[in-house]
Write an enzyme that holds these catalytic residues in place. Structure first.
Site, PDB file in Angstrom:
ATOM      1  CD  GLU A  85       7.116  -5.861 -17.234  1.00 34.19           C
ATOM      2  OE1 GLU A  85       7.020  -6.257 -18.417  1.00 34.19           O
ATOM      3  OE2 GLU A  85       6.308  -6.188 -16.345  1.00 34.19           O
ATOM      4  CG  HIS A 102       7.995 -10.488 -19.623  1.00 32.53           C
ATOM      5  ND1 HIS A 102       7.607 -11.806 -19.612  1.00 32.53           N
ATOM      6  CD2 HIS A 102       7.335  -9.892 -18.596  1.00 32.53           C
ATOM      7  CE1 HIS A 102       6.749 -12.004 -18.623  1.00 32.53           C
ATOM      8  NE2 HIS A 102       6.571 -10.863 -17.987  1.00 32.53           N
ATOM      9  CD  GLU A 148       3.509 -12.225 -16.351  1.00 27.59           C
ATOM     10  OE1 GLU A 148       4.077 -11.592 -15.445  1.00 27.59           O
ATOM     11  OE2 GLU A 148       3.485 -11.833 -17.532  1.00 27.59           O
TER      12      GLU A 148
END
Length: 659
Positions: free
Chosen positions: A174, A177, A257
């Site tokens: 995460e 991201h 991803e």
């Protein structure tokens, strides 16, 4: 082929935003044509002499097309405005609960420790944490428009079913991201998809109005039937729009991803952490069952959050087995073998599900606590080939290559630094009152008690933002003992609490800090860095990413001259050496730089940083490396030079790890 660096990924994220808008406009055009075709078929008895392409330009066609565009645009704009609150609004939309920074829950505390370690090691402000308490599946996502106001949401299943290594792998995924600029495009995609879904929702309304109403005349009944058929046609078109919307999700999400998985391995240097988390998702599932927004969030989550048909085509993530094998070849086989070792011997009979079978058949093979141990107790597999070699391990690596990365040195520093913080000091940073008083303490640390009292008297009494000497007496000794190098890392720990302030409270806090800084009629570089940091992350525009304005160095040469003059003077005490450093730093931006660095006021520096923040991401690395050349020419970086580098990196939206 070399993996893209932080600035290349930032530039790609901006290009992906343009691609997203293009795909959205294409979908809107196709939906508009489909609705117009339905309108043409309904009205062609009246306008039978017109072919379809002429009908489109008639009043009926233009009104129909305009209505569709307005409807789709309104749906997107309404959701866009609803999500203007950024990551906090998204977290509330899915029913997540904020995790108290001072929580006593051991699983929530473990998550906070991992996130804080990752934040300090990467130079990213600590995200605000939320948990979806009713979700048993294993999943997580980050949301927000900028790294400074990001929130991280995890499910209860992720907290309870993952061990520390696996949870760290998810958190690192995460963080990738956040660093790659994916959050902004993810939130915008939710808004754009809402507009595409509007046609289907209108169709459902017309079906209910046409087929499920009663008590009307025969004539009204025919009108209702026509309305119902029109609604059915619109609903079919709406579902086609949903199909294309999910295709857009998949097109935007899958590659990002895979990149985030690879970055997680780079950050943690532990492929079995994220690999074990993915394996457990394959076994236990990661679907969000208690929120109606699961399909809207699918592209944002660590794993698939919604069940859908045509998953091979519409899935926002690559298949679990493909993701695990991409992390490290053979990892899937080892994880399956370990799961098989947890089965009782009486279950290892012919005809039983094999541990090497599909993931969907493995749920019954888990041990009693639902864990597959892939942590320190497991025998380590062969070392993976790092997808992105850590810049810190290569001699001569430019400083810009370390931006947006986490090295073993920075992670070790973060863990060591967090462990040495006094418990009372750390707990105070987790509260709004303590975080506010810490900001004040940064400006008066090192002053005599009498001078501190005089400075604090400049602040007006306030229940939250007023001076509280008792709390400062607990903060100041620890701050002095930790040293100057702890100032910015401690401020990052306090950011989740400071972001909980209301807009008016944020404005008053910044004004109070400015008053304390200006009390002695002079402003140090640290004080300038402090006020700039607070304005950047708590100001009115904190949640907005600045638009790119400059794509060449020529337009910002005055700003570059001011910045390099400051760094050349900060890097050495010798005027002759400062002149040489300045010329070397500016040589990459102009052919004949000035012979000597000029005087730089804080006003000039503020203006220069504001201009440089609008620079294209691909041009920022040279600026950071030129600054680094000035402060590292002697082979070391002192606290003042590091804080100056942090100031520039923060203003350029470039997270700087500890140096």
């Amino acid at each position: 082929m070399a993996a893209p660096g932080f600035f290349e990924r930032q530039a790609n994220a901006r290009r992906n935003t343009g691609l997203l808008i293009l795909l959205f406009l294409t979908a809107v055009a196709l939906i508009t044509l489909s609705v117009c075709l339905v309108g043409y078929l309904v009205t062609r008895g009246e306008q039978s002499y017109l072919p379809f392409h002429y009908w489109l330009l008639s009043s009926h066609g233009l009104i129909t097309a305009g209505a569709v565009v307005v409807l789709v645009g309104a749906g997107s704009l309404i959701r866009w405005a609803d999500l203007a609150g950024g990551g906090t609004r998204v977290a509330k939309m899915v029913g997540a609960r904020p995790i108290d920074p001072n929580t006593r829950d051991p699983e929530e505390r473990r998550l906070r420790n991992i996130v804080e370690e990752m934040s300090i090691a990467s130079g990213v402000p600590v995200p605000e944490l939320y948990v979806m308490e009713q979700e048993a599946g294993i999943n997580a996502f980050v949301a927000g428009y900028t790294a400074g106001e990001a929130v991280m949401v995890v499910t209860h299943g992720a907290l309870t079913q993952l061990n520390r290594d696996e949870l760290q792998g998810v958190v690192a995924h995460e963080f990738s991201h956040i660093l790659n600029g994916d959050m902004r495009i993810n939130v915008r995609l939710i808004a754009l998809l809402a507009g595409i879904l509007m046609i289907g929702q209108v169709g459902q309304f017309l079906i209910r109005a046409g087929f499920y109403s009663s008590g009307r005349s025969r004539r009204d009944g025919r009108a209702q039937a026509a309305m119902g058929l029109l609604g059915l046609a619109l609903m079919v078109i709406g579902y086609i729009g949903v199909f294309f919307g999910r295709l857009i999700q998949a097109a935007v999400s899958r590659q990002r991803e895979s990149l985030a998985d690879a970055s997680s391995v780079q950050f943690t240097r532990n492929p079995e952490g994220i690999g074990g988390a993915l394996f457990k998702i394959g076994v236990k599932g990661g679907y969000l069952d208690t929120t109606s927004h699961a399909s809207d969030m699918n592209h944002m989550c660590f794993g698939e959050s919604a069940r859908m048909k045509f998953s091979a085509l519409l899935a926002s993530h690559p298949p679990i087995e493909e993701r695990i094998n991409a992390i490290q070849p053979g990892l899937m086989t080892r994880l399956r073998s370990r799961l098989r070792d947890t089965r009782p011997s009486d279950r290892l009979q012919p005809g039983q599900d094999s541990a090497t079978g599909n993931l969907s058949g493995l749920a019954s093979n888990l041990s009693g606590d639902g864990h597959v141990d892939t942590g320190a107790h497991a025998a380590p597999g062969p070392a993976p080939a790092e997808p992105h070699p850590a810049p810190a391990t290569r001699p001569g690596t430019p400083l810009s290559a370390k931006v947006g990365t986490i090295s073993s040195q920075s992670e070790a520093f973060a863990i060591r630094w967090l462990n040495q913080l006094p418990a009372t000091f750390r707990n105070l940073l987790y509260t709004r009152t303590g975080a506010v008083q810490f900001c004040y303490a940064l400006t008066v640390c090192g002053l005599s008690r009498e001078t501190r009292e005089q400075r604090m008297a400049l602040i007006e009494p306030h229940p939250l933002l007023g001076p509280q000497p008792a709390i400062q007496e607990k903060l100041l000794p620890a701050l002095a003992a930790l040293g100057e190098g702890a100032r910015f890392p401690s401020l990052e720990l306090a950011m989740p609490a400071l972001r909980k302030l209301d807009p008016e409270e944020r404005t008053l806090l910044i004004a109070n800090v400015r008053a304390l800084v200006a009390a002695d009629k002079r402003i140090s570089l640290f004080e300038f860095a402090l006020t700039s940091f607070l304005e950047r992350h708590l100001g009115q525009d904190a949640e907005q990413a600045p638009a790119v304005r400059y794509r060449t160095y020529q337009a910002i040469l005055p700003a570059l001259r001011s910045l390099m003059s400051l760094f050349a003077r900060a890097g050495t005490g010798s005027a002759e050496e400062a002149r040489t450093l300045y010329q070397e730093a500016m040589a990459g931006f102009e052919q004949a730089p000035d012979s000597a660095p000029g005087e730089v006021s804080l006003k000039d520096l503020h203006k220069a940083l504001a201009m440089l923040n609008r620079l294209s991401p691909l041009l920022k690395p040279a600026v950071i490396d030129a600054c680094a050349h000035c402060v590292t020419h002697d082979g070391r970086i002192d606290v003042r030079e590091y804080e100056l580098m942090r100031l520039v990196a923060d203003q350029l939206d470039s997270p700087m790890p500890p140096l």
